[in-house]
Design an enzyme around this catalytic site. Structure first.
Site, PDB file in Angstrom:
ATOM      1  N   ASP A   8       0.856  -1.177   0.000  1.00 16.45           N
ATOM      2  CA  ASP A   8       0.000   0.000   0.000  1.00 16.45           C
ATOM      3  C   ASP A   8       0.898   1.235   0.000  1.00 16.45           C
ATOM      4  O   ASP A   8       2.126   1.122  -0.179  1.00 16.45           O
ATOM      5  CB  ASP A   8      -0.973  -0.031   1.185  1.00 16.45           C
ATOM      6  CG  ASP A   8      -0.267   0.063   2.545  1.00 16.45           C
ATOM      7  OD1 ASP A   8       0.990   0.151   2.576  1.00 16.45           O
ATOM      8  OD2 ASP A   8      -0.971   0.030   3.570  1.00 16.45           O
ATOM      9  N   CYS A  66       3.053  -3.266   4.189  1.00 17.04           N
ATOM     10  CA  CYS A  66       2.218  -2.131   4.583  1.00 17.04           C
ATOM     11  C   CYS A  66       2.898  -1.453   5.767  1.00 17.04           C
ATOM     12  O   CYS A  66       4.079  -1.698   6.011  1.00 17.04           O
ATOM     13  CB  CYS A  66       0.788  -2.564   4.904  1.00 17.04           C
ATOM     14  SG  CYS A  66       0.622  -3.669   6.325  1.00 17.04           S
ATOM     15  N   THR A  68       2.535  -1.634   9.257  1.00 13.88           N
ATOM     16  CA  THR A  68       2.978  -2.557  10.316  1.00 13.88           C
ATOM     17  C   THR A  68       3.129  -3.987   9.817  1.00 13.88           C
ATOM     18  O   THR A  68       3.760  -4.804  10.490  1.00 13.88           O
ATOM     19  CB  THR A  68       1.966  -2.576  11.475  1.00 13.88           C
ATOM     20  OG1 THR A  68       0.707  -3.082  10.990  1.00 13.88           O
ATOM     21  CG2 THR A  68       1.767  -1.180  12.053  1.00 13.88           C
ATOM     22  N   HIS A  99       9.708 -24.379   9.166  1.00 13.97           N
ATOM     23  CA  HIS A  99       8.639 -25.095   9.844  1.00 13.97           C
ATOM     24  C   HIS A  99       7.279 -24.918   9.173  1.00 13.97           C
ATOM     25  O   HIS A  99       6.483 -25.858   9.149  1.00 13.97           O
ATOM     26  CB  HIS A  99       8.534 -24.638  11.296  1.00 13.97           C
ATOM     27  CG  HIS A  99       9.717 -25.019  12.119  1.00 13.97           C
ATOM     28  ND1 HIS A  99       9.809 -24.745  13.472  1.00 13.97           N
ATOM     29  CD2 HIS A  99      10.872 -25.659  11.799  1.00 13.97           C
ATOM     30  CE1 HIS A  99      10.967 -25.206  13.942  1.00 13.97           C
ATOM     31  NE2 HIS A  99      11.635 -25.753  12.943  1.00 13.97           N
ATOM     32  N   HIS A 134       7.279 -31.431  10.674  1.00 10.48           N
ATOM     33  CA  HIS A 134       6.758 -30.146  10.209  1.00 10.48           C
ATOM     34  C   HIS A 134       5.867 -30.327   8.982  1.00 10.48           C
ATOM     35  O   HIS A 134       4.851 -29.629   8.832  1.00 10.48           O
ATOM     36  CB  HIS A 134       7.912 -29.202   9.897  1.00 10.48           C
ATOM     37  CG  HIS A 134       8.831 -28.984  11.055  1.00 10.48           C
ATOM     38  ND1 HIS A 134       8.398 -28.445  12.249  1.00 10.48           N
ATOM     39  CD2 HIS A 134      10.149 -29.276  11.225  1.00 10.48           C
ATOM     40  CE1 HIS A 134       9.406 -28.386  13.096  1.00 10.48           C
ATOM     41  NE2 HIS A 134      10.480 -28.891  12.509  1.00 10.48           N
TER      42      HIS A 134
END
Length: 368
Positions: A8, A66, A68, A99, A134
């Site tokens: 963004d 973005c 955060t 993992h 995993h």
């Protein structure tokens, strides 16, 4: 590697820098935007552009940025087949690949400095996913995703079947060999029988037992016998035939039915041409054998045939399944249990499972 990258307005400057950095690492980059930091845009729109390319096979992996990273992570993980990881340092980048096999890297431009973002990106793209425990956990995530794809529209009163990914190490080892395009017809055929036997060994672990008395060469003792269960295996012709022998070695008294279906190459819809089932099919626990659950059309049609003939207790056994196939069967027959050894990403434009193993029938019988 083909990489789709998007952001963004808050992530635009970091996206521009990382795009050039990824080119120096040797990747083929598709920049889907946004293309300015001045115009405020909505992060879900740009997340959708990247996730669509990754989910459909248009890109191998993706990068979303973005302010955060939180909004992009939430938006990306709404898309089936997407496993987006918000990474803040080298450790989280490495673990999200080792993992979790994340296929989209998410970064927060306002909380991650440029040097750290570059190092996170380098580590994430250079780390391959581990198998073993995993892999089994990731397959459970995919099974959960597929099983809940239609949850909002399914009647609450409907009896729910299970979607079970069998994680036994021997099954996973042999599955990796039949995926290999260089495996010979003979080895492929033998391994399909072995996998089918191992799968039914796992599936049948909860069959009821009754206590009996037997006489050994030493004395009389108590032992256990299967408690009156009648079983039937019904392969979907032709590829399902390859699984029958491996199951009959473990359950020799099971009756065998046959359902002939083929997938029209133009419409990808099933066309039936043969159906022969045991007369007492309604009294039996039934394993429908379809090695590749791709679109799900053939498996769903086979189950419908069995129901029309009186069959009720039905389970579907497939070596490899796609989310589209699981969704089709769980929608049409929500009470049916589905057992698979591998849950793959998606179907390609020709209806083949990706990564899959190609056409199971051709590989079993050496045809093209």
């Amino acid at each position: 590697m083909k990489v789709a990258i998007g952001s963004d307005h808050a992530g635009f400057p970091l996206k521009e820098n990382l795009r050039e950095y990824l080119v120096t690492l040797g990747h083929d980059i598709e920049d889907v935007g946004t293309f300015s930091a001045e115009l405020s845009v909505d992060y879900p729109d740009w997340s959708e552009k990247v996730t669509t390319r990754v989910a459909t096979g248009g890109a191998d992996r993706g990068v979303l940025i973005c302010g955060t990273g939180i909004g992009m992570s939430i938006a990306a993980n709404k898309v089936p087949g997407i496993y987006a990881a918000l990474c803040t340092n080298e450790y989280t980048a490495r673990m999200s690949r080792l993992h979790n096999a994340s296929n989209i890297l998410v970064l927060g431009a306002r909380v991650t400095g440029l040097d750290i973002a570059r190092e996170v990106t380098r580590v994430w793209f250079s780390t391959e996913a581990e198998a073993g425990r995993h892999l089994a956990r990731r397959q459970k995530l995919m099974a959960l995703e597929a099983a809940n794809a239609k949850e909002a529209t399914r009647p609450q009163s409907a009896q729910r079947g299970r979607v079970v990914v069998l994680e036994h190490p021997l099954i996973q080892h042999k599955l990796s060999i039949i995926r290999d395009k260089n495996t010979s017809v003979k080895d492929f055929r033998d391994l399909v029988q072995e996998i089918a036997g191992l799968m039914v060994y796992e599936i049948s672990r909860n069959l009821p037992l009754t206590e009996i008395e037997v006489e050994t060469p030493i004395c009389v003792t108590k032992a256990f016998s299967l408690k009156g269960k009648k079983l039937a295996v019904v392969p979907v012709l032709r590829a399902g035939l390859g699984m029958v022998e491996g199951i009959l070695r473990l359950i020799p008294n099971a009756k065998v039915g046959h359902i002939g279906l083929y997938r029209d190459p133009g419409t990808l819809q099933p066309v039936d041409y043969y159906c022969k089932l045991p007369n007492d099919i309604g009294e039996r626990d039934i394993f429908v054998l379809d090695p590749m659950l791709a679109t799900g059309g053939s498996a769903s049609a086979a189950i419908a045939h069995i129901k029309q003939s009186g069959g009720r207790r039905i389970s579907l056994v497939s070596m490899i399944a796609a989310p589209e196939g699981i969704e089709k069967v769980t929608t049409d027959h929500p009470e049916v249990d589905i057992f698979t050894a591998g849950l793959d990403r998606h179907l390609n434009d020709h209806g083949y499972i990706v990564p899959g193993l190609g056409d199971a029938g051709d590989r079993l019988f050496g045809t093209k």
